[in-house]
Enzyme design. Structure first.
Site, short mmCIF file in Angstrom:
data_model
loop_
_atom_site.label_atom_id
_atom_site.label_comp_id
_atom_site.label_asym_id
_atom_site.label_seq_id
_atom_site.Cartn_x
_atom_site.Cartn_y
_atom_site.Cartn_z
N PRO A 10 -12.97 0.64 -3.36
CA PRO A 10 -12.80 -0.39 -4.38
C PRO A 10 -11.68 -1.48 -4.45
O PRO A 10 -10.27 -0.86 -4.27
CB PRO A 10 -12.90 0.61 -5.75
N ASN A 11 -12.05 -2.61 -4.81
CA ASN A 11 -10.72 -3.56 -4.88
C ASN A 11 -10.29 -4.05 -3.76
O ASN A 11 -9.72 -5.09 -3.66
CB ASN A 11 -9.81 -2.96 -6.12
N ARG A 18 -5.34 -9.78 -4.31
CA ARG A 18 -4.71 -8.75 -5.31
C ARG A 18 -3.64 -8.32 -5.08
O ARG A 18 -3.06 -7.85 -3.94
CB ARG A 18 -5.84 -7.59 -4.64
N TYR A 23 0.25 -5.30 -1.64
CA TYR A 23 -0.85 -5.51 -0.45
C TYR A 23 -0.77 -6.39 0.56
O TYR A 23 -1.46 -6.44 1.40
CB TYR A 23 -2.35 -5.24 -1.30
N ASN A 74 -9.96 4.14 4.03
CA ASN A 74 -9.26 3.77 2.84
C ASN A 74 -9.92 3.79 1.62
O ASN A 74 -10.63 2.68 1.39
CB ASN A 74 -8.47 2.25 3.02
N ALA A 77 -8.67 3.93 -4.96
CA ALA A 77 -8.32 4.80 -6.12
C ALA A 77 -9.33 5.78 -5.89
O ALA A 77 -9.00 6.95 -6.60
CB ALA A 77 -8.65 3.95 -7.12
N GLU A 98 -6.85 8.58 7.56
CA GLU A 98 -6.60 8.31 6.14
C GLU A 98 -5.75 7.10 6.42
O GLU A 98 -4.62 7.45 6.90
CB GLU A 98 -6.15 9.28 5.17
N HIS A 100 -3.50 3.92 3.87
CA HIS A 100 -3.45 3.22 2.83
C HIS A 100 -2.21 2.09 3.33
O HIS A 100 -1.52 2.26 3.87
CB HIS A 100 -2.69 4.30 1.77
N ARG A 107 4.70 5.41 -5.04
CA ARG A 107 4.46 4.43 -6.25
C ARG A 107 4.69 5.15 -7.61
O ARG A 107 4.77 6.46 -7.48
CB ARG A 107 2.97 3.74 -6.11
C1 DQA Z 1 -4.44 1.85 -1.53
C2 DQA Z 1 -3.70 2.74 -2.60
C3 DQA Z 1 -4.35 3.17 -3.96
O1 DQA Z 1 -3.48 4.00 -4.90
C4 DQA Z 1 -4.91 2.18 -4.58
O2 DQA Z 1 -5.80 2.88 -5.73
C5 DQA Z 1 -5.75 1.22 -3.66
C6 DQA Z 1 -5.11 0.75 -2.39
C7 DQA Z 1 -3.47 1.47 -0.45
O3 DQA Z 1 -4.23 0.86 0.48
O4 DQA Z 1 -2.43 1.24 -0.45
O5 DQA Z 1 -6.71 0.50 -4.30
O6 DQA Z 1 -5.44 2.93 -1.26
#
Ligand code: DQA
Length: 142
Positions: A10-11, A18, A23, A74, A77, A98, A100, A107
């Site tokens: 998501p997002n 964003r 990011y 990825n 959240a 995995e 990110h 963070r």
């Molecule tokens: C994320 C890190 C997560 O904590 C966050 O909710 C994201 C992006 C990253 O790629 O850094 O949406 O997965």
């Protein structure tokens, strides 16, 4: 050619717009193209997808389990709290990497410090921006 799925949660569809200070400025379309190009050079056929719907991600992971497809994930959240995601990752047969873009463990928000994906991951790549996806594909290309 070995097929690899790159699944973004998501997002991440709003990458580039964003919170670019966290990011970066690369859009999701640009990321997808970069992953396909990196994959090509590594002899991988890369299929990049993004969803804001948890069930859709679970369906893709279930299919990857059936087809024994390696996955770069990825889960954004959902990484931090989805037990359905934990169960879906547990079923995977081929390696799971995995990724990110940021490093959630560094963070300030406590909730980002736990991942339900990590117990099932061959490796975790975090905090390298979108380069992390290239590193994940290199890992899978072996
Ligand atoms: C994320 C890190 C997560 O904590 C966050 O909710 C994201 C992006 C990253 O790629 O850094 O949406 O997965």
């Amino acid at each position: 050619m070995k097929r690899v799925l790159v699944l973004n949660g998501p997002n991440l569809g709003r990458l580039g717009r964003r919170q670019p200070e966290i990011y970066g400025s690369t859009t999701h379309d640009e990321l997808a193209q970069a992953c396909r190009d990196w994959g090509n050079r590594l002899g991988l056929e890369v299929d990049v997808r993004q969803t804001n719907h948890e069930g859709e991600l679970l369906d893709w992971l279930n299919a990857a389990a059936d087809e024994e497809t390696p996955v770069v994930l990825n889960a954004a959240a959902w990484t931090h709290y989805s037990w359905a995601l934990y169960d879906a990752c547990a079923q995977l047969v081929a390696p799971l990497v995995e990724v990110h873009i940021s490093d959630p463990t560094q963070r300030p928000e406590e909730f980002r410090h736990h991942s339900v994906v990590t117990p099932h991951a061959a490796t975790v790549i975090a905090g390298h921006g979108i380069e992390g996806y290239r590193m994940a594909l290199e890992h899978l290309a072996g």
